[in-house]
Design an enzyme around this catalytic site. Structure first.
Site, PDB file in Angstrom:
ATOM      1  N   CYS A 112       0.888  -1.163   0.000  1.00 23.81           N
ATOM      2  CA  CYS A 112       0.000   0.000   0.000  1.00 23.81           C
ATOM      3  C   CYS A 112       0.921   1.206   0.000  1.00 23.81           C
ATOM      4  O   CYS A 112       1.458   1.591   1.032  1.00 23.81           O
ATOM      5  CB  CYS A 112      -0.916  -0.006   1.224  1.00 23.81           C
ATOM      6  SG  CYS A 112      -2.193   1.272   1.145  1.00 23.81           S
ATOM      7  N   CYS A 115      -0.153   4.436   2.171  1.00 30.48           N
ATOM      8  CA  CYS A 115      -0.503   4.303   3.583  1.00 30.48           C
ATOM      9  C   CYS A 115      -0.224   2.889   4.046  1.00 30.48           C
ATOM     10  O   CYS A 115       0.866   2.390   3.859  1.00 30.48           O
ATOM     11  CB  CYS A 115      -1.953   4.688   3.804  1.00 30.48           C
ATOM     12  SG  CYS A 115      -3.044   3.676   2.789  1.00 30.48           S
ATOM     13  N   SER A 116      -1.221   2.230   4.612  1.00 31.60           N
ATOM     14  CA  SER A 116      -0.999   0.860   5.090  1.00 31.60           C
ATOM     15  C   SER A 116      -2.291   0.058   5.097  1.00 31.60           C
ATOM     16  O   SER A 116      -2.584  -0.662   6.045  1.00 31.60           O
ATOM     17  CB  SER A 116      -0.393   0.889   6.491  1.00 31.60           C
ATOM     18  OG  SER A 116      -1.216   1.626   7.378  1.00 31.60           O
ATOM     19  N   CYS A 117      -3.112   0.188   4.061  1.00 29.76           N
ATOM     20  CA  CYS A 117      -4.333  -0.606   3.972  1.00 29.76           C
ATOM     21  C   CYS A 117      -3.985  -2.085   4.035  1.00 29.76           C
ATOM     22  O   CYS A 117      -3.075  -2.545   3.345  1.00 29.76           O
ATOM     23  CB  CYS A 117      -5.071  -0.305   2.668  1.00 29.76           C
ATOM     24  SG  CYS A 117      -6.004   1.235   2.726  1.00 29.76           S
TER      25      CYS A 117
END
Length: 212
Positions: A112, A115-117
């Protein structure tokens, strides 16, 4: 790098900092440690358990069922969200799932970039490295090099496809089923499936690596 599929992020729930929930958790954690209610070492063990053991077992069961049940595999390919929900794994961060399948010719890897989905409902807590800027940037630029750092060396002829998660879509890598596992139960097959294999930074364990 070949096959990088990048999707735009819209109405994103995450950024490069903590979400409101994460910030509250961090604040509570700090307070409990400061007051002496929680041993930081014990907390690390608990977090590691949910990151690498309890959480990923959900995804491992999905993979094991896909390996052993062709009808389920077909449903997982067509509508991963619904197929995963069949096993009771639903909830926030688990919506809009897409399964991507490793083959002898292609290896899939998930990142991702903005971000950090992460699909919490099937993989548990995201590992720290998944959220780190170096991984998020280098996975796209040099996926083969990143895989090598994880101890994964693929044939040069094998294509590496990088999938970029978004607020709308999250990916689950279905690793190749190891040879020599014919006739294994789903429970035994699940023991071969690691969290990293479902992100694409690892491979499924070989039969000799797990207890009989």
């Amino acid at each position: 790098m070949s096959g990088h599929d990048h999707h735009h992020h819209h109405d994103h729930e995450h950024d490069n900092h903590f979400t409101p929930i994460e910030a509250r958790v961090r604040a509570l954690e700090s307070l409990m440690v400061e007051k002496g209610y929680v041993d930081p070492a014990a907390l690390d063990v608990i977090i590691d358990t949910y990151e690498t053991k309890v959480g990923p077992r959900n995804g491992a069961r999905v993979v094991a069922k896909a390996w052993s049940d062709p009808a389920y595999a077909a449903r997982l390919k067509q509508d991963a969200t619904a197929a995963i929900a069949e096993l009771g794994y639903t909830g926030r961060q688990g919506e809009h799932m897409v399964s991507v399948w490793n083959t002898p010719d292609e290896h899939n890897m998930v990142v991702c970039t903005l971000c950090s989905c992460y699909p919490w409902s099937v993989l548990g807590l995201p590992p720290v490295w998944y959220k780190s800027p170096p991984y998020r940037s280098r996975a796209v630029i040099d996926p083969r090099g990143v895989l090598a750092e994880f101890g994964v060396t693929l044939p040069e002829a094998k294509r590496i496809r990088v999938w970029d998660s978004t607020a709308e879509i999250r990916y689950l890598v279905i690793p190749e089923r190891p040879a020599g596992t014919e006739g294994w139960s789903e429970e035994r097959l699940a023991d071969l499936v690691t969290r990293d294999a479902m992100i694409g930074t690892g491979l499924a364990r070989q039969p000799a690596e797990v207890a009989a």
